[in-house]
Design a protein around this motif. Structure first.
Motif, PDB file in Angstrom:
ATOM      1  N   LYS A  33     -20.658  -0.808 -27.188  1.00 44.17           N
ATOM      2  CA  LYS A  33     -20.633  -2.234 -27.506  1.00 44.17           C
ATOM      3  C   LYS A  33     -20.583  -2.376 -29.019  1.00 44.17           C
ATOM      4  O   LYS A  33     -20.732  -1.379 -29.736  1.00 44.17           O
ATOM      5  CB  LYS A  33     -21.860  -2.952 -26.920  1.00 44.17           C
ATOM      6  CG  LYS A  33     -23.160  -2.651 -27.649  1.00 44.17           C
ATOM      7  CD  LYS A  33     -24.321  -3.407 -27.049  1.00 44.17           C
ATOM      8  CE  LYS A  33     -24.277  -4.898 -27.286  1.00 44.17           C
ATOM      9  NZ  LYS A  33     -24.761  -5.359 -28.575  1.00 44.17           N
TER      10      LYS A  33
ATOM     11  N   LEU B 262     -18.472   8.781 -11.252  1.00 45.85           N
ATOM     12  CA  LEU B 262     -17.015   8.736 -11.100  1.00 45.85           C
ATOM     13  C   LEU B 262     -16.382  10.093 -11.403  1.00 45.85           C
ATOM     14  O   LEU B 262     -15.376  10.465 -10.797  1.00 45.85           O
ATOM     15  CB  LEU B 262     -16.419   7.657 -12.015  1.00 45.85           C
ATOM     16  CG  LEU B 262     -16.432   6.204 -11.536  1.00 45.85           C
ATOM     17  CD1 LEU B 262     -15.085   5.541 -11.682  1.00 45.85           C
ATOM     18  CD2 LEU B 262     -16.924   6.001 -10.132  1.00 45.85           C
TER      19      LEU B 262
ATOM     20  N   GLY C 275     -18.376   1.696 -15.470  1.00 45.98           N
ATOM     21  CA  GLY C 275     -19.745   1.162 -15.560  1.00 45.98           C
ATOM     22  C   GLY C 275     -19.895   0.100 -16.624  1.00 45.98           C
ATOM     23  O   GLY C 275     -20.917   0.057 -17.322  1.00 45.98           O
TER      24      GLY C 275
ATOM     25  N   MET D 242      -7.856   0.524 -15.385  1.00 46.94           N
ATOM     26  CA  MET D 242      -8.701  -0.057 -14.321  1.00 46.94           C
ATOM     27  C   MET D 242     -10.088  -0.309 -14.910  1.00 46.94           C
ATOM     28  O   MET D 242     -10.576   0.518 -15.690  1.00 46.94           O
ATOM     29  CB  MET D 242      -8.866   0.969 -13.207  1.00 46.94           C
ATOM     30  CG  MET D 242      -8.104   0.657 -11.961  1.00 46.94           C
ATOM     31  SD  MET D 242      -8.880   1.521 -10.593  1.00 46.94           S
ATOM     32  CE  MET D 242      -7.848   2.887 -10.453  1.00 46.94           C
TER      33      MET D 242
ATOM     34  N   PHE E 182     -20.830  -3.354 -13.692  1.00 42.99           N
ATOM     35  CA  PHE E 182     -21.696  -4.474 -13.333  1.00 42.99           C
ATOM     36  C   PHE E 182     -21.221  -5.844 -13.798  1.00 42.99           C
ATOM     37  O   PHE E 182     -21.556  -6.847 -13.174  1.00 42.99           O
ATOM     38  CB  PHE E 182     -23.135  -4.204 -13.801  1.00 42.99           C
ATOM     39  CG  PHE E 182     -24.027  -3.881 -12.649  1.00 42.99           C
ATOM     40  CD1 PHE E 182     -23.983  -2.630 -12.050  1.00 42.99           C
ATOM     41  CD2 PHE E 182     -24.878  -4.826 -12.111  1.00 42.99           C
ATOM     42  CE1 PHE E 182     -24.763  -2.331 -10.945  1.00 42.99           C
ATOM     43  CE2 PHE E 182     -25.671  -4.547 -11.010  1.00 42.99           C
ATOM     44  CZ  PHE E 182     -25.616  -3.300 -10.428  1.00 42.99           C
TER      45      PHE E 182
ATOM     46  N   GLY F  84     -17.455  -3.778  -7.149  1.00 42.61           N
ATOM     47  CA  GLY F  84     -18.195  -3.066  -6.101  1.00 42.61           C
ATOM     48  C   GLY F  84     -18.067  -1.553  -6.225  1.00 42.61           C
ATOM     49  O   GLY F  84     -17.458  -1.033  -7.165  1.00 42.61           O
TER      50      GLY F  84
ATOM     51  N   ASP G 225     -28.351   8.851  -8.797  1.00 44.26           N
ATOM     52  CA  ASP G 225     -28.830   7.628  -8.155  1.00 44.26           C
ATOM     53  C   ASP G 225     -29.088   8.005  -6.700  1.00 44.26           C
ATOM     54  O   ASP G 225     -28.164   8.160  -5.915  1.00 44.26           O
ATOM     55  CB  ASP G 225     -27.830   6.475  -8.288  1.00 44.26           C
ATOM     56  CG  ASP G 225     -26.406   6.889  -7.982  1.00 44.26           C
ATOM     57  OD1 ASP G 225     -26.052   8.055  -8.232  1.00 44.26           O
ATOM     58  OD2 ASP G 225     -25.650   6.056  -7.455  1.00 44.26           O
TER      59      ASP G 225
ATOM     60  N   GLN H 163     -25.497  -4.690  -5.362  1.00 44.37           N
ATOM     61  CA  GLN H 163     -25.658  -3.513  -4.496  1.00 44.37           C
ATOM     62  C   GLN H 163     -26.371  -3.861  -3.184  1.00 44.37           C
ATOM     63  O   GLN H 163     -26.463  -3.028  -2.289  1.00 44.37           O
ATOM     64  CB  GLN H 163     -26.428  -2.424  -5.245  1.00 44.37           C
ATOM     65  CG  GLN H 163     -25.664  -1.958  -6.483  1.00 44.37           C
ATOM     66  CD  GLN H 163     -26.339  -0.820  -7.214  1.00 44.37           C
ATOM     67  OE1 GLN H 163     -27.549  -0.649  -7.137  1.00 44.37           O
ATOM     68  NE2 GLN H 163     -25.552  -0.048  -7.941  1.00 44.37           N
TER      69      GLN H 163
ATOM     70  N   THR I  22     -37.924  -6.373 -23.442  1.00 40.89           N
ATOM     71  CA  THR I  22     -36.567  -6.918 -23.475  1.00 40.89           C
ATOM     72  C   THR I  22     -36.667  -8.441 -23.561  1.00 40.89           C
ATOM     73  O   THR I  22     -37.702  -9.013 -23.222  1.00 40.89           O
ATOM     74  CB  THR I  22     -35.773  -6.568 -22.196  1.00 40.89           C
ATOM     75  OG1 THR I  22     -36.579  -6.866 -21.061  1.00 40.89           O
ATOM     76  CG2 THR I  22     -35.395  -5.106 -22.154  1.00 40.89           C
TER      77      THR I  22
ATOM     78  N   LEU J 266     -28.309 -12.409 -16.909  1.00 41.22           N
ATOM     79  CA  LEU J 266     -27.263 -11.399 -16.717  1.00 41.22           C
ATOM     80  C   LEU J 266     -26.330 -11.801 -15.574  1.00 41.22           C
ATOM     81  O   LEU J 266     -26.801 -12.141 -14.481  1.00 41.22           O
ATOM     82  CB  LEU J 266     -27.905 -10.049 -16.399  1.00 41.22           C
ATOM     83  CG  LEU J 266     -28.659  -9.380 -17.544  1.00 41.22           C
ATOM     84  CD1 LEU J 266     -29.452  -8.178 -17.051  1.00 41.22           C
ATOM     85  CD2 LEU J 266     -27.703  -8.961 -18.657  1.00 41.22           C
TER      86      LEU J 266
END
Ligand code: B12
Ligand code: SF4
Length: 656
Positions: free
Chosen positions: A19, A42, A94, A118, A122, A151, A207, A225, A386, A391
């Motif tokens: 970012k 991935l 991601g 592509m 999120f 997704g 995960d 999810q 935070t 979001l």
């Protein structure tokens, strides 16, 4: 899917965008602390397509690029794209909301060069899950020929690659209503080059499950999810860990499940890990994210400890009951926070708590008081603060968009450390001040000392290093620890379009003072941590007893102890505790002269600090005579070197 006929090279670039910082430079570091699990997922899926030859004879080549630690070579990628007989696809992986602006800039630059792109993750998934219409920032990418994926893709990754190879990518793929069963999907894995870019190359992620049954209004997970927890088979997890351990020595894990407690297979996973540790000698350690009530589940904490859980991250979120009710986080009961933390501590598991600042009932004063209670009553080992952020993917965000509530327009600021909406009580910078003060207070010398003093000796260095990392991120990088790494790099030529590109000289003029300030900050922090270490380090029984004897012998002496006297201290300590061994004369001599040994009597560096403050003050006031005390200065420089060497070697060898 029919196998592809013409054999040729198909390059797939998996890119995790970073970012922009507040000055428009891409946030990149020399080394990462936490690797990207989305990238590893991935990568594993793509390698699986390659190994199983699901695209037929195609020579599938996978390239991983994590922009948090690697420069994205846009020109080289564009050149490769023009090679005859080759196909190329760039996947932006991601992509979170705070990364979307950077991801879009990369995607558009590549599209201009004719590269197939592509985008998933999120932001796209959250937006398409909550709104019927495609939002403008996503439509803009689609209009320029990028393909957008909402997704999870475990069930269809080979099909998507097939479409890309054939040049048939659809503008939008939606898989949100049909989340895949990923119980037997290949476990996440990084390539060797990316692992070397991590501070600890033995660090891995998995995960184990996705989804959470609770219903917090600020949460994106449940809408993307789902509220039903789906999970990887415990057998696959154990196999993956065993394989990674043998292949690359991976032995520390971040299990990225947002709520590991509600993984229906938690017990079987722990049992498998216990088996790996106790029967196969694969001593892995891991971090999990759990909910507050988890400590009440019979056997959960104990099994976690036996399975190798070193740290739990617990979403406390706030100490204000009205805030919890407002957010629908009713499973959190403030009155049991202290008990929950104590249970984990009792099992020798370190605790890090998530704490959000900026709930509607927060004020600057209430935040200050709550943080004080967090420190004194709840007493976690670490806290991650935070700022409340709407979001995309959360109910809060959806509600705000639908009611037209004011909100920050720049998604780059949705990184949970910027104000992204007005706060009802904390205006004109007070919210940011409350947030920064929370970090400052929690990571104050006083609280870090309290934390380290109560930490179990086996956890001492892990906690110490984490405090160092978190405090460095906040004090010297001005960023949340999850956005930082080791040594910030800045690329002059990749600056956000709304900022002017700097010339070489102007950039040097910016960077040299910045790096100087950073190094000065690191030095200051290192000295503070050195003092913290001296005041809290855990001495062995031998060291404690010998120290007592040495203190007695030193009383009234105005010189250092002789070797024979140090030996005598050992002998006297041995008389009280027979298991203490008296070192040989040679090792005592070594101990005496070794630069790596701090005197057992030193418990603070305050005398040294006082000396240097005095020298500086005199120099500032023109009393140059101080420089004539060469002997004093040399002696204290020697003491500093000896102390620094001892501290840094203890830090470097800790836990080995
Ligand atoms: C691990 C983690 C991290 C790690 C690593 C990042 C990573 N992505 O692996 C670290 C510590 C770096 C991190 C940091 C942050 N994180 Co984080 N993180 C997570 C967490 C818990 C798990 C990520 C994960 O591994 N998911 C599993 C993977 C497989 O899911 P996935 O990424 O969605 O990918 C699947 C699909 O989306 C799809 N897909 C993804 N990319 C692509 C690309 C293509 C081309 C295709 C076809 C498909 C595809 O395929 C994948 C497999 O099915 C998520 C929550 C979650 N459940 O995902 C939060 C989450 C992603 N993080 C979040 C946030 C806010 C942050 C921070 C800003 C928080 C902070 N202050 O620390 C920072 C920002 C860091 C930055 N700018 O780099 C938010 C993002 C929400 C949003 N709308 O932006 C999440 C959703 C958690 C939340 N609170 O809501 N995070
Ligand atoms: S407990 Fe955590 S993961 Fe579950 S809904 Fe609440 S915030 Fe989301």
């Amino acid at each position: 899917m029919s196998p592809l006929r013409s054999p040729s090279i198909f390059r797939v670039f998996l890119v995790r965008p970073s970012k922009y910082d507040d000055e428009g430079f891409v946030i990149r570091h020399w080394r990462a602390v936490v690797p990207s699990n989305s990238l590893a997922c991935l990568h594993a899926l793509t390698q699986d397509v390659r190994e199983q030859r699901l695209l037929g004879d195609v020579d599938l080549r996978v390239h991983l690029l994590d922009e948090a630690v690697t420069r994205i070579p846009l020109d080289s990628i564009s050149r490769l794209n023009r090679r005859p007989g080759e196909r190329l696809l760039v996947c932006m992986v991601g992509v979170q909301t705070n990364q979307f602006c950077r991801a879009a800039d990369i995607a558009l630059a590549l599209r201009r060069a004719g590269v197939e792109v592509m985008i998933g993750g999120f932001h796209v998934s959250g937006m398409l899950a909550m709104f019927r219409d495609v939002p403008p920032e996503i439509q803009q990418l689609v209009d320029r020929g990028a393909s957008v994926v909402a997704g999870e893709v475990e069930h269809c990754w080979a099909d998507l690659l097939h479409d890309a190879y054939e040049g048939n990518l659809k503008p939008i793929y939606r898989f949100l209503d049909d989340p895949p069963d990923f119980s037997h999907a290949p476990p996440p894995r990084m390539d060797k080059r990316s692992m070397r870019k991590c501070v600890d190359p033995r660090y891995g992620t998995i995960d184990c499950s996705r989804g959470c049954p609770f219903n917090c209004s600020f949460c994106t997970i449940i809408n993307v999810q789902g509220r039903k927890s789906r999970y990887r088979s415990p057998e696959c997890i154990a196999d993956g860990i065993r394989h990674a351990y043998r292949e690359s020595g991976t032995n520390v894990y971040f299990f990225t499940d947002d709520n590991f407690t509600r993984n229906p297979a938690w017990e079987e996973i722990f049992d498998r890990l216990i088996g790996l540790r106790e029967q196969e000698g694969i001593a892995i350690e891991f971090v999990i994210q759990v909910d507050v009530p988890s400590y009440r589940i019979p056997g959960f904490v104990e099994k976690a400890a036996r399975a190798g859980c070193g740290t739990v991250f617990i979403g406390l979120e706030t100490l204000n009951v009205r805030n919890l009710q407002n957010a629908g986080k009713t499973q959190n009961r403030v009155q049991e926070y202290e008990r929950a933390i104590a249970s984990w501590r009792h099992a020798r598991i370190k605790t890090d708590v998530g704490y959000i600042i900026g709930f509607p009932h927060d004020t600057e004063e209430s935040v200050r008081d709550d943080v004080e209670r967090l420190i004194r009553e709840v007493r976690p080992d670490q806290a991650s603060f935070t700022m409340m952020t709407p979001l995309p993917g959360s109910k809060d965000h959806q509600r705000m968009v639908e009611t037209g509530a004011p909100m920050e327009a720049d998604y780059n600021a949705f990184d949970t450390c910027h104000e992204s909406m007005p706060h009802p009580h904390m205006k004109d910078g007070t919210w940011t001040r409350a947030y920064r003060n929370a970090w400052r207070r929690f990571y104050s010398f006083e609280n870090m000392k309290a934390i380290l003093s109560r930490t179990h000796p086996a956890n001492y260095w892990d906690v110490f290093k984490n405090l160092y990392w978190y405090k460095n991120s906040i004090d010297n990088e001005g960023a949340h620890p999850m956005l930082t790494g080791i040594f910030r790099l800045k690329d002059r030529t990749t600056r956000r379009a709304c900022f002017r590109r700097e010339g070489r000289l102007a950039h040097l003029r910016r960077r040299i003072p910045e790096i100087y300030r950073f190094l000065r900050g690191v030095l200051r922090l290192t000295l503070e941590m050195e003092e913290l270490w001296l005041e809290t380090r855990k001495l062995s029984e031998t060291e404690l007893r010998v120290r007592e004897e040495l203190v007695l012998m030193r009383a009234g002496l105005r010189r250092s102890l002789r070797i024979s006297e140090i030996r005598a201290a050992y002998v006297r300590a041995q008389a009280r505790i027979p298991s203490i061994e008296v070192p040989s004369r040679l090792s005592l001599l070594w101990e005496r002269v070794s630069l790596l040994r701090v005197s057992r009597l030193r418990q603070t560096r305050r005398d040294l600090t006082r000396f240097w403050v005095g020298v500086r003050w005199r120099l500032r006031h023109g009393r140059i005579k101080v420089l004539l005390r060469v002997d004093q200065i040399a002696l204290n420089v020697f003491r500093e070197i000896r102390l620094a060497a001892a501290f840094l070697s203890a830090l470097a060898t800790a836990g080995r």
